[in-house]
Structures are given as structure tokens and as C-alpha cells.
Design a protein around this motif. Structure first.
Motif, mmCIF file in Angstrom:
data_model
loop_
_atom_site.group_PDB
_atom_site.id
_atom_site.type_symbol
_atom_site.label_atom_id
_atom_site.label_comp_id
_atom_site.label_asym_id
_atom_site.label_seq_id
_atom_site.Cartn_x
_atom_site.Cartn_y
_atom_site.Cartn_z
ATOM 1 N N PRO A 1 37.447 46.345 27.875
ATOM 2 C CA PRO A 1 37.486 45.460 28.336
ATOM 3 C C PRO A 1 36.548 45.222 29.328
ATOM 4 O O PRO A 1 36.396 44.120 29.686
ATOM 5 C CB PRO A 1 38.817 44.945 28.984
ATOM 6 N N GLU B 1 35.750 42.683 37.947
ATOM 7 C CA GLU B 1 36.454 43.284 36.268
ATOM 8 C C GLU B 1 35.502 41.910 35.122
ATOM 9 O O GLU B 1 35.316 41.363 36.597
ATOM 10 C CB GLU B 1 37.699 43.016 35.729
ATOM 11 N N GLU C 1 41.879 40.499 28.631
ATOM 12 C CA GLU C 1 43.623 41.376 28.312
ATOM 13 C C GLU C 1 42.709 43.151 27.828
ATOM 14 O O GLU C 1 43.433 44.332 27.895
ATOM 15 C CB GLU C 1 44.184 40.724 28.080
ATOM 16 N N SER C 2 41.996 42.277 26.371
ATOM 17 C CA SER C 2 41.802 43.411 26.035
ATOM 18 C C SER C 2 41.040 42.816 24.394
ATOM 19 O O SER C 2 40.394 42.063 24.378
ATOM 20 C CB SER C 2 43.170 44.190 24.957
ATOM 21 N N SER D 1 43.333 35.781 28.815
ATOM 22 C CA SER D 1 44.343 35.538 29.082
ATOM 23 C C SER D 1 43.768 33.888 30.823
ATOM 24 O O SER D 1 43.059 34.438 31.200
ATOM 25 C CB SER D 1 45.223 35.993 30.330
ATOM 26 N N LYS E 1 46.614 31.867 26.764
ATOM 27 C CA LYS E 1 47.159 32.752 26.198
ATOM 28 C C LYS E 1 46.059 32.523 24.833
ATOM 29 O O LYS E 1 46.467 32.295 23.897
ATOM 30 C CB LYS E 1 47.469 33.814 26.393
ATOM 31 N N THR F 1 44.402 34.989 20.874
ATOM 32 C CA THR F 1 43.943 36.080 20.995
ATOM 33 C C THR F 1 42.931 35.417 20.024
ATOM 34 O O THR F 1 43.633 34.750 18.779
ATOM 35 C CB THR F 1 45.587 36.553 20.830
#
Length: 172
Positions: A53, A99, A119-120, A129, A135, A137
Motif C-alpha cells: 500500500p 501513511e 487499504e490494499s 477507504s 469504499k 474497489t
């Protein structure tokens, strides 16, 4: 000011995001704002695991997907971010805030995607997120190729023929 027409197509959203990245901003803004610009400070092979990440090089590219049935496109290039989602158009930077985060400003009062945490990221799938509770994807779009799994556009209704107009008499 650029205007975007909502057509429901990911292609339009991807093009809008790409235009936002290439047409907006300037080098005069470099170094301004809170947080560091990660896009220029992190380099592949500096001890970070590829696809992790925090590996900002793996973020570069265009990411597309559907969230709640609506198209979302995020385009990241050299630490700059453009996002098109629903009726929001946002742009900003990849920031190091302890981060890696995406810090955006959006038009039209949209505020559900202004600060995003990664998140990934496995290089082909990115999960974000957002501080507004959303959220996303997203899948990475292949450079130079349009995604093939796009939703189809709705059929346009037929336009009825217009009646003939009567001839206008010449002015005397």
C-alpha cells in the motif's frame, strides 16, 4: 472551466480523469500544501515491497470500477490524482501523512471522497477507504486499451419526425 456531461460510461469518466490530470495544475504549485508529496520522494526499490500500500509507483495508472452501481475512475500520475465519481470531479495529490493518502478537492460540493486511505493494492486491484465512509474497489486499466467489461449505455428513444412547416409568405 471544463464541463462534463453525465452519460453513465466509464470511458467518459476515464477520459475526464485523464484530462483533469493533464490539463490542470502546474509546477508552480510544487511543494505547497500540507504533507509531503510522495510521488516525487518514494522510489521503487527503496526498501518498500512492490505492490504494498505504501509503494507509490504501483499507484500510477488509471483505476476503474463500480461503487453502489456508479462508475468510479481514479487516475494517478507522478503524485497527482484525478477522480471522477457519480457527479463529482476531484483532483489533488498523493500525500505522506504517516501513511500514503489521497488528498483531494472536489467540485460541486462533493465531500465523500476528499481524503482516502489505501487499504490494499496488489498492482491490479486497488481498494480505497474514504473519510466520507465510501469504499472503492477498483481494477487497473491496461494502458492504451479500453476496459471490455463496461456497462452498456441505455438505448436512446426514437426521435419523432417533425411535421412540415408551412411556407412563409415573402415580406412585401
Amino acid at each position: 472551466m471544463t464541463r462534463f456531461v453525465r452519460t453513465g460510461g466509464v470511458v467518459v469518466a476515464a477520459l475526464a480523469a485523464t484530462l483533469a490530470l493533464t490539463a490542470c495544475g502546474s509546477d508552480d504549485d510544487a511543494g505547497k500544501g500540507s504533507g509531503g508529496d510522495v510521488g516525487s520522494s518514494a522510489k521503487p526499490g527503496d526498501g518498500q515491497e512492490s505492490g504494498s500500500p505504501t509503494d507509490t509507483a504501483s499507484l500510477d495508472g488509471t483505476w476503474v470500477g463500480l461503487t453502489d452501481g456508479k462508475n468510479v475512475t481514479v487516475s494517478i500520475t507522478a503524485g497527482k490524482v484525478a477522480l471522477v465519481a457519480d457527479q463529482a470531479v476531484c483532483q489533488g495529490d498523493v500525500k505522506d501523512m504517516g501513511e500514503v493518502m489521497l488528498a483531494l478537492k472536489c467540485t460541486g460540493g462533493a465531500n465523500d471522497r476528499t481524503m482516502g486511505a489505501i487499504e490494499s493494492n496488489d498492482g491490479s486491484k486497488l481498494v480505497l477507504s474514504w473519510d466520507g465512509g465510501v469504499k472503492d474497489t477498483l481494477s487497473k486499466a491496461d494502458p492504451g486499451k479500453l476496459p471490455t467489461d463496461l456497462p452498456s449505455l441505455p438505448e436512446m428513444p426514437e426521435v419523432p419526425e417533425l411535421p412540415e412547416l408551412p411556407e412563409v409568405p415573402p415580406a412585401s
